[in-house]
Design an enzyme around this catalytic site. Sequence first.
Site, PDB file in Angstrom:
ATOM      1  N   GLY A  54       0.820  -1.223  -0.123  1.00 51.73           N
ATOM      2  CA  GLY A  54       0.004  -0.027   0.075  1.00 51.73           C
ATOM      3  C   GLY A  54       1.032   1.154  -0.085  1.00 51.73           C
ATOM      4  O   GLY A  54       1.736   1.372   0.646  1.00 51.73           O
ATOM      5  N   GLY A 107      -0.143   4.833  -0.042  1.00 53.48           N
ATOM      6  CA  GLY A 107      -0.643   5.949   0.309  1.00 53.48           C
ATOM      7  C   GLY A 107       0.062   6.557   1.303  1.00 53.48           C
ATOM      8  O   GLY A 107       1.121   6.485   1.470  1.00 53.48           O
ATOM      9  N   ARG A 156     -18.837  13.704  13.960  1.00 53.11           N
ATOM     10  CA  ARG A 156     -19.519  13.393  12.844  1.00 53.11           C
ATOM     11  C   ARG A 156     -20.583  12.215  13.149  1.00 53.11           C
ATOM     12  O   ARG A 156     -21.655  12.173  12.509  1.00 53.11           O
ATOM     13  CB  ARG A 156     -18.553  12.558  11.873  1.00 53.11           C
ATOM     14  CG  ARG A 156     -17.686  13.874  11.111  1.00 53.11           C
ATOM     15  CD  ARG A 156     -16.520  12.901  10.231  1.00 53.11           C
ATOM     16  NE  ARG A 156     -15.837  14.136   9.819  1.00 53.11           N
ATOM     17  CZ  ARG A 156     -14.855  14.012   9.035  1.00 53.11           C
ATOM     18  NH1 ARG A 156     -14.272  12.657   8.873  1.00 53.11           N
ATOM     19  NH2 ARG A 156     -14.064  14.878   8.698  1.00 53.11           N
ATOM     20  N   GLU A 183      -5.127   3.682   7.599  1.00 56.99           N
ATOM     21  CA  GLU A 183      -6.655   3.493   8.043  1.00 56.99           C
ATOM     22  C   GLU A 183      -6.861   2.097   8.139  1.00 56.99           C
ATOM     23  O   GLU A 183      -7.838   1.510   8.808  1.00 56.99           O
ATOM     24  CB  GLU A 183      -7.278   3.853   6.859  1.00 56.99           C
ATOM     25  CG  GLU A 183      -8.756   4.205   7.227  1.00 56.99           C
ATOM     26  CD  GLU A 183      -9.690   4.891   6.121  1.00 56.99           C
ATOM     27  OE1 GLU A 183      -9.099   5.657   5.533  1.00 56.99           O
ATOM     28  OE2 GLU A 183     -10.884   4.600   6.102  1.00 56.99           O
TER      29      GLU A 183
HETATM   30  C1  LIG Z   1     -13.067  12.139   0.158  1.00 55.67           C
HETATM   31  C2  LIG Z   1     -12.112  11.924   1.572  1.00 55.67           C
HETATM   32  C3  LIG Z   1     -11.645  13.108   2.350  1.00 55.67           C
HETATM   33  C4  LIG Z   1     -10.905  12.974   3.289  1.00 55.67           C
HETATM   34  N1  LIG Z   1     -10.360  14.071   3.873  1.00 55.67           N
HETATM   35  C5  LIG Z   1      -9.443  14.023   4.963  1.00 55.67           C
HETATM   36  C6  LIG Z   1      -9.163  15.052   5.823  1.00 55.67           C
HETATM   37  O1  LIG Z   1      -9.289  16.378   5.265  1.00 55.67           O
HETATM   38  N2  LIG Z   1      -7.984  14.947   6.864  1.00 55.67           N
HETATM   39  C7  LIG Z   1      -8.092  13.610   7.517  1.00 55.67           C
HETATM   40  O2  LIG Z   1      -7.059  13.718   8.410  1.00 55.67           O
HETATM   41  N3  LIG Z   1      -8.399  12.628   6.671  1.00 55.67           N
HETATM   42  C8  LIG Z   1      -9.266  12.526   5.417  1.00 55.67           C
HETATM   43  N4  LIG Z   1      -9.809  11.643   5.002  1.00 55.67           N
HETATM   44  C9  LIG Z   1      -9.406  10.252   5.441  1.00 55.67           C
HETATM   45  C10 LIG Z   1      -7.994   9.945   4.779  1.00 55.67           C
HETATM   46  O3  LIG Z   1      -7.481  10.319   3.554  1.00 55.67           O
HETATM   47  C11 LIG Z   1      -7.468   8.315   4.986  1.00 55.67           C
HETATM   48  O4  LIG Z   1      -8.057   7.935   6.272  1.00 55.67           O
HETATM   49  C12 LIG Z   1      -5.827   8.412   4.746  1.00 55.67           C
HETATM   50  O5  LIG Z   1      -5.433   9.130   3.613  1.00 55.67           O
HETATM   51  C13 LIG Z   1      -5.712   6.765   4.723  1.00 55.67           C
HETATM   52  O6  LIG Z   1      -4.220   6.549   4.070  1.00 55.67           O
HETATM   53  P1  LIG Z   1      -3.780   5.046   3.869  1.00 55.67           P
HETATM   54  O7  LIG Z   1      -2.404   5.417   3.668  1.00 55.67           O
HETATM   55  O8  LIG Z   1      -4.019   4.551   5.206  1.00 55.67           O
HETATM   56  O9  LIG Z   1      -4.607   4.521   2.824  1.00 55.67           O
HETATM   57  P2  LIG Z   1      -4.890   4.958   1.279  1.00 55.67           P
HETATM   58  O10 LIG Z   1      -4.384   6.390   1.025  1.00 55.67           O
HETATM   59  O11 LIG Z   1      -6.051   4.492   1.085  1.00 55.67           O
HETATM   60  O12 LIG Z   1      -3.824   3.923   0.511  1.00 55.67           O
HETATM   61  C14 LIG Z   1      -3.865   2.576   0.514  1.00 55.67           C
HETATM   62  C15 LIG Z   1      -2.965   1.951  -0.520  1.00 55.67           C
HETATM   63  O13 LIG Z   1      -3.164   0.496  -0.441  1.00 55.67           O
HETATM   64  C16 LIG Z   1      -3.266   0.155  -1.961  1.00 55.67           C
HETATM   65  N5  LIG Z   1      -4.035  -1.179  -1.655  1.00 55.67           N
HETATM   66  C17 LIG Z   1      -5.301  -1.216  -1.368  1.00 55.67           C
HETATM   67  N6  LIG Z   1      -5.630  -2.602  -1.406  1.00 55.67           N
HETATM   68  C18 LIG Z   1      -4.566  -3.210  -1.810  1.00 55.67           C
HETATM   69  C19 LIG Z   1      -4.125  -4.520  -2.215  1.00 55.67           C
HETATM   70  N7  LIG Z   1      -5.162  -5.393  -1.976  1.00 55.67           N
HETATM   71  N8  LIG Z   1      -3.094  -5.068  -2.426  1.00 55.67           N
HETATM   72  C20 LIG Z   1      -1.947  -4.016  -2.660  1.00 55.67           C
HETATM   73  N9  LIG Z   1      -2.312  -2.590  -2.361  1.00 55.67           N
HETATM   74  C21 LIG Z   1      -3.548  -2.375  -2.000  1.00 55.67           C
HETATM   75  C22 LIG Z   1      -3.944   1.295  -2.612  1.00 55.67           C
HETATM   76  O14 LIG Z   1      -3.818   0.964  -3.791  1.00 55.67           O
HETATM   77  C23 LIG Z   1      -3.072   2.511  -1.955  1.00 55.67           C
HETATM   78  O15 LIG Z   1      -2.103   2.627  -2.439  1.00 55.67           O
HETATM   79  C24 LIG Z   1     -10.463  11.574   3.881  1.00 55.67           C
HETATM   80  C25 LIG Z   1     -10.958  10.743   3.078  1.00 55.67           C
HETATM   81  C26 LIG Z   1     -11.797  10.602   1.978  1.00 55.67           C
HETATM   82  C27 LIG Z   1     -12.572   9.464   1.284  1.00 55.67           C
END
Ligand SMILES: Cc1cc2nc3c(=O)[nH]c(=O)nc-3n(C[C@H](O)[C@H](O)[C@H](O)COP(=O)(O)OP(=O)(O)OC[C@H]3O[C@@H](n4cnc5c(N)ncnc54)[C@H](O)[C@@H]3O)c2cc1C
Length: 541
Positions: free
Chosen positions: A8, A10, A281, A362
């Site tokens: 992942g 992100g 929320r 997340e």
């Molecule tokens: C519309 C929206 C607005 C938001 N605004 C805010 C905000 O203003 N402030 C805030 O704090 N939070 C906000 N959030 C929440 C926040 O954006 C997320 O919780 C956070 O970015 C999650 O980051 P992450 O790295 O955990 O996951 P993600 O950014 O979701 O990255 C997940 C990664 O895992 C990869 N992946 C998924 N499944 C697989 C798989 N099976 N195999 C390999 N790779 C996989 C994906 O391709 C991606 O690269 C918002 C969310 C949304 C939807």
Amino acid sequence: MSKVLIIGSGISGLACAITCASRGINVILVSPFPSERSQSVLAAGGINAVLTGEDGDSIEQHIKDTLKGGCDIAGEKAVRGMCSAAPDIVKWLESLGTVFSRDSGGRISRRAFGGQTYPRTNYAGTATGKQIVTALVMEARRLEGKGLIERRYWTDFYGALIRDKICYGAMLYSEATRSVEAVTADSVVIATGGQNALFGKTTGSTQCDGYAAGKLFSQGVDLKNLEFIQYHPTTIETDRKKMLISEAARGEGGRLFYEDNGSRVYFMEDLYGAKGNLMPRDIVSKCIYETGKQVYLDVSFLGKDKILDRIPEVYELCMKYRNIDITRDPVPVVPSVHFFMGGIAVGLDHRTNIKNLYAVGECASMYHGANRLGGNSILAAIYSGRVAAGSIKDEKTDSPDWSREVSEENGKLELKRRSESKFPVMYVRGMLADSVNSSLGIVRNACELENGIKDIDYYLGIADKINFDRSELEYFTYSLEGILILAKAVLKSASERQESRGAHLRSDYPERSDAYKASTIISYDGGNYTAKFVKEDEYEG
Ligand SMILES: Cc1cc2nc3c(=O)[nH]c(=O)nc-3n(C[C@H](O)[C@H](O)[C@H](O)COP(=O)(O)OP(=O)(O)OC[C@H]3O[C@@H](n4cnc5c(N)ncnc54)[C@H](O)[C@@H]3O)c2cc1C
């Protein structure tokens, strides 16, 4: 030098990769798409941190608000660590090139988000996630140039390489070769985001479907607090998605109302006073649900200049998808599934109950308790990525040979490819989304949850008979069983928590109960789902 496999890319995966590489640990970072297409780029409103302490705010107050917002079940040690690190994290992001908005005094601009005693959500316009991802990608590329990070795209998680409760790497599926391979590593970090696609249309990315969490659960990894699913109060429906109207709109002063005999009822202000529209929320979504009416968001009184300056993306979104000019008219809104407080269970160091296996961002459950405050999620994603990277031991682990397992799995894929019987997998995924949406609404009860479990058991019974549908990615089929297992774990966790707390509201148990003032840990053993309640800071895996 040891090697870490991060799944992942992100914000959390990037933060973890950069911190590991900075320690001299080799990183392989995999995802189906480049980071620039991860859900993290959607983050609009900002990141929470008390930067100056002006206006009376303090780190202590950030901690208090987060614990209160989480309805008393988030762990204080974890929350304290995160809120205390927040100012340094913002400085780190700036040092890597994140361009935050500035006020007239030259300070980073901040806005109010729900559940905050003082405004502390620092932002880059309404594109904070995009700004942060861009900066982190640039740093990852720099470290890639030094040979410390290798980025692999068009690659999906297939399963972990676990033996005797030790993780040795993962099986990865390549969309290019349509086969799996074993990638061994000294540590593995799961950073796959939330569970949005399980619910069909949500505010989030369809890349996040919870498969990794479901598959790992079936391999013996504990999950936590799955029943806490955040409904964002203000979204607009479109054909393929629920589009988020950022909390920034209410942070800037936006008001919620419904119409009664031609008059506007500002129900949140009637219930909670001047700060009513900016309650957490879970509370706003519940109140909208209880009105039983179409609710509207009005920002028009802010004036066109302020709207276009502070929330331009909200203006564009409403024009594009609804043809509504919010500088003149209110916009109809509905609560929708948005964020997952639950996920993979981790201890304070972000290790799971399997040695050498970590989870961040997340997909991991930590910091938010029963309800997450807006602006705390990007913060948690970065903080958790850095904590995991800091606790990974720079030690080599000898892996067993996995060639037999890899050849078995490739054999199964080939059988699915050759089979004549085709069943449209997206149809089953659609039915699954219908089932979880009807059982896990804003308010749920035992009967709805039981019906959901029956539906999932039926789909589980047919899952292995579903073969590849040539018009879809093979991923959508091989991941189905893991997603179903996750769905059942969510429903079981929601059934076990017989109270109402935060984002888990039950019409049959409407009160909060001290008997459940803890996190729900669910484990899988040979098809049995077992839940127990554990105080957050006491879970050690
Ligand atoms: C519309 C929206 C607005 C938001 N605004 C805010 C905000 O203003 N402030 C805030 O704090 N939070 C906000 N959030 C929440 C926040 O954006 C997320 O919780 C956070 O970015 C999650 O980051 P992450 O790295 O955990 O996951 P993600 O950014 O979701 O990255 C997940 C990664 O895992 C990869 N992946 C998924 N499944 C697989 C798989 N099976 N195999 C390999 N790779 C996989 C994906 O391709 C991606 O690269 C918002 C969310 C949304 C939807």
